[in-house]
Design an enzyme around this catalytic site. Structure first.
Site, PDB file in Angstrom:
ATOM      1  N   ASP A 140     -12.348  81.119 -25.024  1.00  0.00           N
ATOM      2  CA  ASP A 140     -12.059  82.365 -24.384  1.00  0.00           C
ATOM      3  C   ASP A 140     -13.509  83.053 -24.054  1.00  0.00           C
ATOM      4  O   ASP A 140     -13.490  84.212 -24.445  1.00  0.00           O
ATOM      5  CB  ASP A 140     -11.289  83.272 -25.266  1.00  0.00           C
ATOM      6  CG  ASP A 140     -10.930  84.759 -24.471  1.00  0.00           C
ATOM      7  OD1 ASP A 140     -11.000  84.782 -23.225  1.00  0.00           O
ATOM      8  OD2 ASP A 140     -10.833  85.455 -25.481  1.00  0.00           O
ATOM      9  N   ASP A 283     -16.377  93.736 -30.265  1.00  0.00           N
ATOM     10  CA  ASP A 283     -15.081  93.397 -29.257  1.00  0.00           C
ATOM     11  C   ASP A 283     -13.656  93.832 -30.043  1.00  0.00           C
ATOM     12  O   ASP A 283     -13.425  93.655 -31.217  1.00  0.00           O
ATOM     13  CB  ASP A 283     -15.438  92.017 -29.270  1.00  0.00           C
ATOM     14  CG  ASP A 283     -14.365  91.327 -28.262  1.00  0.00           C
ATOM     15  OD1 ASP A 283     -14.471  91.604 -27.193  1.00  0.00           O
ATOM     16  OD2 ASP A 283     -13.433  90.445 -28.727  1.00  0.00           O
ATOM     17  N   GLU A 325     -15.783  98.286 -27.848  1.00  0.00           N
ATOM     18  CA  GLU A 325     -15.062  97.823 -26.611  1.00  0.00           C
ATOM     19  C   GLU A 325     -13.414  98.114 -26.707  1.00  0.00           C
ATOM     20  O   GLU A 325     -12.775  97.424 -26.813  1.00  0.00           O
ATOM     21  CB  GLU A 325     -15.295  96.289 -26.383  1.00  0.00           C
ATOM     22  CG  GLU A 325     -14.662  95.932 -24.956  1.00  0.00           C
ATOM     23  CD  GLU A 325     -13.469  95.007 -24.992  1.00  0.00           C
ATOM     24  OE1 GLU A 325     -12.932  94.627 -23.958  1.00  0.00           O
ATOM     25  OE2 GLU A 325     -13.071  94.479 -26.243  1.00  0.00           O
ATOM     26  N   HIS A 394     -16.803  90.922 -17.063  1.00  0.00           N
ATOM     27  CA  HIS A 394     -16.169  89.637 -17.132  1.00  0.00           C
ATOM     28  C   HIS A 394     -14.490  89.609 -17.228  1.00  0.00           C
ATOM     29  O   HIS A 394     -13.971  88.849 -17.127  1.00  0.00           O
ATOM     30  CB  HIS A 394     -16.608  88.876 -18.289  1.00  0.00           C
ATOM     31  CG  HIS A 394     -16.311  89.473 -19.549  1.00  0.00           C
ATOM     32  ND1 HIS A 394     -16.471  90.678 -20.071  1.00  0.00           N
ATOM     33  CD2 HIS A 394     -15.297  89.003 -20.559  1.00  0.00           C
ATOM     34  CE1 HIS A 394     -15.919  91.143 -21.347  1.00  0.00           C
ATOM     35  NE2 HIS A 394     -15.137  89.959 -21.526  1.00  0.00           N
ATOM     36  N   ARG A 519      -9.478  85.230 -14.851  1.00  0.00           N
ATOM     37  CA  ARG A 519     -10.590  86.008 -14.837  1.00  0.00           C
ATOM     38  C   ARG A 519     -11.872  85.149 -14.659  1.00  0.00           C
ATOM     39  O   ARG A 519     -12.914  85.801 -14.304  1.00  0.00           O
ATOM     40  CB  ARG A 519     -10.788  86.601 -16.381  1.00  0.00           C
ATOM     41  CG  ARG A 519      -9.635  87.673 -16.644  1.00  0.00           C
ATOM     42  CD  ARG A 519      -9.658  88.174 -18.155  1.00  0.00           C
ATOM     43  NE  ARG A 519      -9.705  87.043 -19.117  1.00  0.00           N
ATOM     44  CZ  ARG A 519      -9.723  87.147 -20.219  1.00  0.00           C
ATOM     45  NH1 ARG A 519     -10.209  88.257 -20.877  1.00  0.00           N
ATOM     46  NH2 ARG A 519      -9.332  86.013 -21.155  1.00  0.00           N
TER      47      ARG A 519
HETATM   48  C1  GLC Z   1     -12.143  91.424 -25.206  1.00  0.00           C
HETATM   49  C2  GLC Z   1     -13.004  90.648 -24.469  1.00  0.00           C
HETATM   50  C3  GLC Z   1     -12.193  89.645 -23.527  1.00  0.00           C
HETATM   51  C4  GLC Z   1     -11.407  88.834 -24.717  1.00  0.00           C
HETATM   52  C5  GLC Z   1     -10.795  89.341 -25.708  1.00  0.00           C
HETATM   53  C6  GLC Z   1     -10.399  88.791 -27.031  1.00  0.00           C
HETATM   54  O1  GLC Z   1     -11.363  92.146 -24.632  1.00  0.00           O
HETATM   55  O2  GLC Z   1     -13.694  91.520 -23.451  1.00  0.00           O
HETATM   56  O3  GLC Z   1     -12.896  88.919 -22.748  1.00  0.00           O
HETATM   57  O4  GLC Z   1     -10.457  87.924 -23.982  1.00  0.00           O
HETATM   58  O5  GLC Z   1     -11.849  90.718 -26.242  1.00  0.00           O
HETATM   59  O6  GLC Z   1     -11.766  88.375 -27.729  1.00  0.00           O
END
Ligand code: GLC
Length: 654
Positions: A140, A283, A325, A394, A519
């Site tokens: 991921d 995250d 985030e 991203h 993505r």
């Molecule tokens: C956050 C990241 C994303 C990822 C997700 C799971 O949202 O930005 O890219 O898929 O977490 O870790």
């Protein structure tokens, strides 16, 4: 509130260490005592019921002390330099870029050689997308971590990172890394032990022997990747159990109800802090606490956990700012800055994802009213905290802003979002955007949008048509979108490739480990021949690079653009123009953006609403001076044009 017993407990623990509380470590000690009551209260809220509470409490205190004793001298000095009356990270002089090290330049060592490139552009904060170990085919993009302390071989070693960090620090640059707090890879040693049946590690995750509890959770939990990873649990054949996997099936959700998990992850946070991380991107914090019967997102305990992390970091490694985030609705995002006693003591930064999505909304509709309607919530951000402002990253672009903002602008939310999805996936005749729908939920028809800044702004289409006017228009859109995020207030975070106009890369479709996730179309592999064209006047790369550079230089020269939570949106005079004022004392500056493909007329009255009406205005974008006219006359913005106007005094004040 001061607690004598805590003071005593801390002093006793410190006596067993080389820490000198009356001399060199006195400010650490003061911070510890000042935060101790809060740390205890927050820890109790989460874990008081645990039968081994006192044991874990002591462990927590020891982790904080250990982190401080491990902090290198250079970072202790940097912590001191960062102590200013206002937070260091609010400065207009900071500009960031997010990048995948391997896709940008191969590995960490090569990145050190690229530092002059960032400097030339005006970037001094680097967000390295996840670089810790992650299984190649189930990663991921690095957000499935199998070892939080080992850099993946693909990128280099811890020594390489330290070397890079040292050079960056010497050049007054800042480092941002992720901590993937919500989950680990199923290849992490905790998950491997859980698969082998070790109860201790099964308790690190949400693991259940049958579907009974998973079904209860699933009843109220939305799906994050409904197409590629439906449901929220995965059956693990090795141990015959169901494990919670909110994101992909190979990402196992950590169970923060277990204090051992919290302390282990806090120690990883401290490990990153002591590597010299200046901004830690946490995250997916919205997901870190789960309760049956809820969406398992944004729960109060998730905030308690974040506040606890913040207080511990403030004590041991205070120079590291925290970015949450959380990509959530405007009202919810405010809570990540902390509420009540913890206002401005939770996350220092959050992504202004609402503003980002609303800029895309306005670009598609040529109407800024939805953007303006949402600001009522966004301007409430507390002083001392900041946004990450951006146009692309991203991830996909979510359209998760309030229905009410859409209604206030006179649109039907469902139809409006359908229009946007069609517009950006190139499904309507009037659209030059070339993107794709991401994670379409077949049940609700919800979808997000993938695509690079350039492709979504029409450059891919314009190049295919070989149409110079369309190319010019696409570049104007790109620059206007970027400029708004540079001047809005917050730390602008560019996404690598956008500085030279990369369009979508469809090669991910040939890679079975990526083809399920579109993505990847907006995560380019940098071709340095293309980037070097930034030096050739007349090329698209040169135009976008130099214009970006110029806008960033303007930002750096204007301290009023620091994030002093000093934004006032102008009342709408024209539905195509987004305008705001930034002010400090009597000083002010106006930023205007025309989201229409026609010239926009703005009555001069727009500049007379706040404070004394200026007589003349200087536009930093084209270096022209304008005389402010009568209310029935107009300031004119070109199609997709912008202005940054400050009152202009012919005669300097004595
Ligand atoms: C956050 C990241 C994303 C990822 C997700 C799971 O949202 O930005 O890219 O898929 O977490 O870790």
């Amino acid at each position: 509130m001061y607690k004598n017993n805590l003071h005593k407990q801390i002093v006793e623990l410190l006596q067993q260490t080389p820490i000198n509380i009356s001399k060199k470590d006195s400010s650490f000690f003061s911070r510890f005592i000042a935060n101790a009551t809060a740390i205890e209260a927050l820890f109790k809220q989460l874990y008081a019921q645990n039968s081994q509470y006192s044991f874990y409490w002591k462990e927590l205190l020891q982790s904080i002390i250990h982190a401080y004793t491990q902090r290198p001298l250079t970072l202790l000095e940097r912590d001191e330099q960062k102590e200013q009356p206002t937070q260091w990270f609010l400065s207009n002089e900071l500009v960031g870029m997010s990048l995948y090290v391997d896709r940008f330049c191969g590995n960490i060592n090569n990145l050190e050689n690229k530092l002059p490139y960032f400097k030339e552009l005006g970037v001094n904060v680097l967000h390295l997308m996840p670089i810790f170990e992650s299984p190649l085919h189930e990663s991921d993009g690095g957000y499935a971590v199998s070892n939080f302390r080992k850099i993946d071989n693909r990128f280099g070693t811890l020594q390489d990172l330290q070397k890079l960090q040292n050079s960056m620090q010497q050049q007054q640059m800042y480092l941002m890394l992720d901590i993937v707090l919500n989950h680990t890879s199923h290849q992490h040693e905790w998950a491997i032990k859980a698969k082998k049946g070790e109860k201790k590690y099964q308790d690190f995750y949400y693991m259940f022997p049958n579907r009974q509890i998973p079904d209860l959770f699933d009843a109220s939990m939305p799906e994050i990747f409904p197409e590629s990873a439906p449901g929220n649990f995965t059956y693990v054949t090795d141990c015959n159990q169901w494990v919670m996997t909110v994101f992909h099936q190979y990402q196992w959700d950590l169970n923060y109800k277990n204090p051992e998990v919290f302390i282990a992850m806090l120690e990883n946070i401290f490990f990153y802090a002591n590597l010299g991380v200046d901004i830690l991107r946490i995250d997916a914090p919205a997901f870190i606490w789960k309760e049956i019967g809820t969406t398992c997102q944004n729960l109060p305990q998730a905030h308690t956990l974040l506040q606890l992390i913040k207080c511990c970091v403030e004590v041991a490694t205070p120079g590291m700012a925290l970015l949450g985030e959380a990509i959530v609705a405007p009202k919810k995002i405010m809570q990540y800055f902390g509420t009540g006693l913890y206002e401005a003591h939770e996350c220092d930064f959050a992504y202004n994802a609402t503003q980002m999505a609303l800029q895309w909304d306005a670009l598609a509709t040529q109407d800024v009213r939805v953007m303006l309607a949402a600001q009522e919530d966004l301007v409430k951000k507390p002083f001392g905290t900041s946004w990450i402002t951006y146009t692309r990253c991203h991830d996909d672009i979510g359209l998760g802003y309030e229905d009410n903002s859409i209604r206030k602008a006179g649109y039907n939310p469902y139809e409006h979002r359908r229009y946007l999805k069609n517009y950006y996936s190139g499904n309507t005749d009037n659209s030059t955007a070339r993107g794709a729908l991401f994670s379409v939920n077949p049940k609700t028809q919800d979808a997000r949008i993938s695509g690079t800044l350039a492709s979504l702004c029409g450059l891919e289409f314009a190049l295919a048509q070989q149409n110079e006017n369309f190319i010019e228009m696409a570049i104007a859109k790109i620059m206007m979108m970027q400029a708004q995020s540079f001047f809005l207030g917050g730390l602008p975070m560019l996404f690598y490739g956008d500085e030279v106009g990369y369009t979508n890369d469809y090669s991910y479709l040939n890679d079975p480990t990526k083809s399920y996730d579109n993505r990847w179309m907006h995560r380019p592999i940098i071709d340095w021949n293309k980037n070097d064209r930034k030096n050739i006047p007349g090329t698209i790369e040169n135009t976008i690079f130099t214009q970006t550079q110029k806008l960033l230089q303007i930002r750096k020269n204007l301290p009023i653009l620091s994030d002093y939570s000093n934004i006032t949106w102008l009342t709408p005079h024209n539905i195509h123009v987004a305008g705001f004022m930034r002010s400090v004392g009597l000083e002010r500056i106006y930023a205007l953006f025309n989201y229409s493909n026609n010239a926009a007329y703005l009555t001069w009255y727009a500049f007379k609403e706040h404070g004394d009406a200026p007589k003349k205005l200087y536009n930093y974008i084209n270096q022209q001076v304008y005389t402010v006219g009568a209310d029935y006359e107009y300031f004119i913005l070109p199609p997709y044009g912008m202005a940054l106007l400050a009152p202009w005094l012919d005669v300097p004040l004595n």
